[in-house]
Design a protein around this motif. Structure first.
Motif, mmCIF file in Angstrom:
data_model
loop_
_atom_site.group_PDB
_atom_site.id
_atom_site.type_symbol
_atom_site.label_atom_id
_atom_site.label_comp_id
_atom_site.label_asym_id
_atom_site.label_seq_id
_atom_site.Cartn_x
_atom_site.Cartn_y
_atom_site.Cartn_z
ATOM 1 N N THR A 92 0.839 -1.213 0.000
ATOM 2 C CA THR A 92 0.000 0.000 0.000
ATOM 3 C C THR A 92 0.869 1.257 0.000
ATOM 4 O O THR A 92 0.658 2.161 0.788
ATOM 5 C CB THR A 92 -0.927 0.036 1.229
ATOM 6 O OG1 THR A 92 -0.110 0.063 2.418
ATOM 7 C CG2 THR A 92 -1.851 -1.143 1.309
ATOM 8 N N LYS A 93 1.833 1.312 -0.912
ATOM 9 C CA LYS A 93 2.711 2.493 -0.968
ATOM 10 C C LYS A 93 2.047 3.590 -1.802
ATOM 11 O O LYS A 93 2.551 3.975 -2.844
ATOM 12 C CB LYS A 93 4.065 2.131 -1.580
ATOM 13 C CG LYS A 93 4.968 1.339 -0.646
ATOM 14 C CD LYS A 93 6.374 1.236 -1.205
ATOM 15 C CE LYS A 93 6.446 0.520 -2.540
ATOM 16 N NZ LYS A 93 6.136 -0.913 -2.489
ATOM 17 N N PHE A 94 0.882 4.056 -1.355
ATOM 18 C CA PHE A 94 0.185 5.113 -2.092
ATOM 19 C C PHE A 94 0.553 6.470 -1.503
ATOM 20 O O PHE A 94 0.972 6.565 -0.349
ATOM 21 C CB PHE A 94 -1.334 4.910 -2.010
ATOM 22 C CG PHE A 94 -1.855 4.865 -0.595
ATOM 23 C CD1 PHE A 94 -2.176 6.034 0.088
ATOM 24 C CD2 PHE A 94 -2.026 3.655 0.065
ATOM 25 C CE1 PHE A 94 -2.651 6.007 1.387
ATOM 26 C CE2 PHE A 94 -2.495 3.609 1.370
ATOM 27 C CZ PHE A 94 -2.800 4.781 2.034
ATOM 28 N N LEU A 95 0.380 7.495 -2.313
ATOM 29 C CA LEU A 95 0.513 8.863 -1.825
ATOM 30 C C LEU A 95 -0.907 9.358 -1.553
ATOM 31 O O LEU A 95 -1.739 9.381 -2.454
ATOM 32 C CB LEU A 95 1.197 9.730 -2.886
ATOM 33 C CG LEU A 95 1.318 11.219 -2.560
ATOM 34 C CD1 LEU A 95 2.154 11.446 -1.307
ATOM 35 C CD2 LEU A 95 1.925 11.978 -3.740
ATOM 36 N N LEU A 96 -1.188 9.713 -0.291
ATOM 37 C CA LEU A 96 -2.536 10.156 0.074
ATOM 38 C C LEU A 96 -2.662 11.662 -0.113
ATOM 39 O O LEU A 96 -1.888 12.426 0.456
ATOM 40 C CB LEU A 96 -2.828 9.788 1.540
ATOM 41 C CG LEU A 96 -4.156 10.329 2.099
ATOM 42 C CD1 LEU A 96 -5.355 9.721 1.375
ATOM 43 C CD2 LEU A 96 -4.264 10.080 3.597
ATOM 44 N N ILE A 97 -3.623 12.048 -0.940
ATOM 45 C CA ILE A 97 -3.956 13.458 -1.062
ATOM 46 C C ILE A 97 -5.438 13.582 -0.700
ATOM 47 O O ILE A 97 -6.290 13.010 -1.378
ATOM 48 C CB ILE A 97 -3.727 13.988 -2.498
ATOM 49 C CG1 ILE A 97 -2.306 13.671 -2.991
ATOM 50 C CG2 ILE A 97 -4.004 15.498 -2.547
ATOM 51 C CD1 ILE A 97 -1.188 14.416 -2.292
ATOM 52 N N ALA A 98 -5.717 14.261 0.398
ATOM 53 C CA ALA A 98 -7.089 14.353 0.878
ATOM 54 C C ALA A 98 -7.551 15.805 0.860
ATOM 55 O O ALA A 98 -6.728 16.725 0.880
ATOM 56 C CB ALA A 98 -7.179 13.786 2.290
ATOM 57 N N THR A 99 -8.869 15.958 0.773
ATOM 58 C CA THR A 99 -9.433 17.297 0.860
ATOM 59 C C THR A 99 -10.547 17.275 1.896
ATOM 60 O O THR A 99 -11.140 16.230 2.154
ATOM 61 C CB THR A 99 -10.056 17.760 -0.474
ATOM 62 O OG1 THR A 99 -11.308 17.087 -0.642
ATOM 63 C CG2 THR A 99 -9.153 17.461 -1.656
ATOM 64 N N THR A 100 -10.808 18.428 2.491
ATOM 65 C CA THR A 100 -11.948 18.510 3.402
ATOM 66 C C THR A 100 -12.399 19.955 3.561
ATOM 67 O O THR A 100 -11.606 20.889 3.360
ATOM 68 C CB THR A 100 -11.615 17.921 4.794
ATOM 69 O OG1 THR A 100 -12.793 17.941 5.607
ATOM 70 C CG2 THR A 100 -10.522 18.711 5.503
ATOM 71 N N ASN A 101 -13.675 20.111 3.891
ATOM 72 C CA ASN A 101 -14.147 21.411 4.363
ATOM 73 C C ASN A 101 -13.665 21.563 5.793
ATOM 74 O O ASN A 101 -13.364 20.583 6.460
ATOM 75 C CB ASN A 101 -15.677 21.466 4.353
ATOM 76 C CG ASN A 101 -16.231 21.337 2.951
ATOM 77 O OD1 ASN A 101 -15.611 21.771 1.985
ATOM 78 N ND2 ASN A 101 -17.409 20.727 2.838
ATOM 79 N N ALA A 102 -13.650 22.780 6.283
ATOM 80 C CA ALA A 102 -13.200 22.989 7.651
ATOM 81 C C ALA A 102 -14.349 22.824 8.653
ATOM 82 O O ALA A 102 -14.124 22.757 9.853
ATOM 83 C CB ALA A 102 -12.565 24.364 7.797
ATOM 84 N N CYS A 103 -15.588 22.773 8.168
ATOM 85 C CA CYS A 103 -16.751 22.634 9.050
ATOM 86 C C CYS A 103 -17.872 21.932 8.278
ATOM 87 O O CYS A 103 -17.775 21.777 7.066
ATOM 88 C CB CYS A 103 -17.212 24.015 9.509
ATOM 89 S SG CYS A 103 -17.964 24.964 8.161
#
Ligand SMILES: [Zn+2]
Length: 485
Positions: free
Chosen positions: A335-346
């Motif tokens: 599982t040598k993936f590069l994690l790129i995540a996004t999120t709202n702050a609320c």
């Protein structure tokens, strides 16, 4: 009794299986023993029809098939061909010593044609290791040719019979040359502005550092996350092999394809199940974390994912592999993936947006952001808050950022000892010590900062970490502190 060598796939490795075919006097029958799954048990009808429709007689005796060793579970349709050829050898139609030079796998259709099976590249490696020839369906030929030049790929049972009886001039498939695809480097141009986020994602891609983009809707965070794929260097041969194995075993490699030539990008929806993300099921299949191995895993709207699903990311992020255990099976996938995540702050999304009023209460915001804290936050390396684009940003002329990411080591994947052994200059050490106190950096956070600073130094063309590299690295850690406090 006739013994035919075949194979079983465990995780992304193949092992040999002996298919023992015994044709005895007695009432006609067909029995398979040796921990065979449902698809193997159903092979009887396919084999009988395929033999008859290929012009062979089906023996009117008792046929017993033993798949050895018996303690490994066998799944799938790959034993059709070895069983059918074992029966033909048992009836004296083909010379046993010919058959025994091969590892044989393949699914039969009722008319005697051969269909491809998953995991062929792993089986081809096994054959090369054991110095055996390979007898396989034509659909799998290119895949096998990626690792061995000793594979014979045929369309049908009749042709397999002809090959073993020396009645045909079938040649082994030439080993294919691997030519990795240069990823298109027209990234980052799709979103205007967001200079800091782009810089951060360049660092993420260059050194394999997991990143989180936090911000209100309309800031381009999803597009930015996807653009990271275009920053990554081409696959090495070893990486291509590993990636192809995973896709082949998952049954996701199209027929007649060889080695995969570009890095994978996976963007699972937040409704994904734990098994879908991490792997599982029966038989066990790799999940998104493994399909993204050597590539990018994008988790858009990270906090919309189920808590237990997010918790499950801990192991693959930490050890770059995942172990899955079921009743009779135990497999490990990389599982040598590069994690790129996004999120709202609320929850409403507009916290931090100067143009919209956030409608959330303090409690709602804390509860929302708390989902991140704990298992995940300290496994993500880089953070940044994005602000909505301004009119100026929109009017800006686009300058593509072509980052020379290939010059960097994958510092995010280096073992802790390698990072701990780095000799730091006194001014760099002093800056880190100050940050350690002010940011209340954990031991993990401390070494993470050094990892990131090392990548920034390499992007800068510097052999040693300078204070400005640490300062920039800390900037992306600072942002996390905003959430933690
Ligand atoms: Zn809000």
């Amino acid at each position: 009794m006739v013994k035919v060598t075949s194979a079983v796939i465990i995780g992304i490795e193949a092992a040999t299986i002996d298919v023992e075919v015994d044709i005895r006097a007695g009432l006609p029958g067909f029995e398979i023993v040796g921990l065979a799954g449902p698809a193997v048990k159903e092979s009887r009808e396919r084999i009988r029809s395929a033999l008859k429709n290929s012009g062979f007689n089906y023996p009117l005796h008792k046929i017993v098939i033993n798949l050895a060793p018996a303690d490994i579970r066998k799944n799938g349709t790959l034993y059709d061909l070895p069983i059918a050829l074992g029966i033909l050898a048992g009836m004296g139609c083909i010379p046993i010593e010919q058959l025994q030079r091969y590892i044989v796998v393949g699914e039969l259709s009722l008319d005697g044609k051969l269909r491809g099976v998953p995991g062929m590249i792993c089986i081809a490696e096994l054959a090369a290791r054991h110095r055996k020839l390979l007898l396989i369906p034509e659909e799998n030929g290119s895949e096998a040719a990626a690792v061995t030049d000793q594979s014979y790929a045929v369309k049908s049972l009749s042709l397999a019979y002809a090959l073993l009886s020396n009645n045909t001039n079938i040649q082994p498939i030439m080993q294919s040359k691997f030519s990795p695809q240069q990823t298109k480097r027209t990234h980052h141009t799709i979103v205007k502005g967001q200079v800091i986020a782009k810089r951060m994602l360049t660092i993420a891609a260059a050194g394999h550092h997991h990143a989180l983009l936090i911000g209100p809707p309309g800031t381009g965070k999803t597009l930015l996350a996807q653009s990271v794929h275009g920053l990554l260097p081409p696959l090495s041969t070893q990486e291509a092999l590993e990636t192809t194995k995973i896709y082949s075993c998952a049954g996701l490699l199209p027929p007649n394809s060889g080695l995969m030539t570009s890095r994978p990008i996976r963007t699972p929806h937040h409704n994904v199940t734990k098994a879908g993300l991490l792997g599982g099921g029966s038989p066990i299949r790799p999940g998104e974390v493994s399909l993204a191995n050597n590539g990018v895993l994008i988790l858009d709207e990270l906090l919309e994912f189920q808590s237990d699903v997010l918790q499950g990311l801990r192991e693959p992020l930490e050890s770059q592999q995942i172990k899955i255990v079921r009743a009779n099976e135990r497999v490990t996938y990389p599982t040598k993936f590069l994690l790129i995540a996004t999120t709202n702050a609320c929850p409403c999304g507009y916290l931090g947006d100067p143009n919209h009023q956030c409608r959330c209460t303090q409690l709602e915001i804390r509860r929302y952001q708390k989902k991140l804290i704990g298992p995940l936050l300290d496994r993500i390396d880089l953070f940044t808050f994005l602000e909505p684009l301004t009119t100026e940003d929109y009017q800006q002329k686009q300058e593509p950022i072509l980052a020379p990411v290939d010059v960097c080591h994958r510092n995010g994947l280096l073992p802790d000892e390698a990072i701990q052994a780095i000799q730091l200059a006194p001014d760099v050490q002093a800056l880190l010590n100050k940050a350690l106190q002010r940011l209340k950096l954990s031991g993990r956070g401390y070494y993470k900062t050094i990892r990131i600073a090392k990548t920034i130094a390499e992007l800068d063309g510097q052999a040693e970490i300078q204070p400005q590299h640490v300062a920039e690295a800390l900037r992306y850690r600072w942002e996390a502190a905003k959430i933690l406090d």
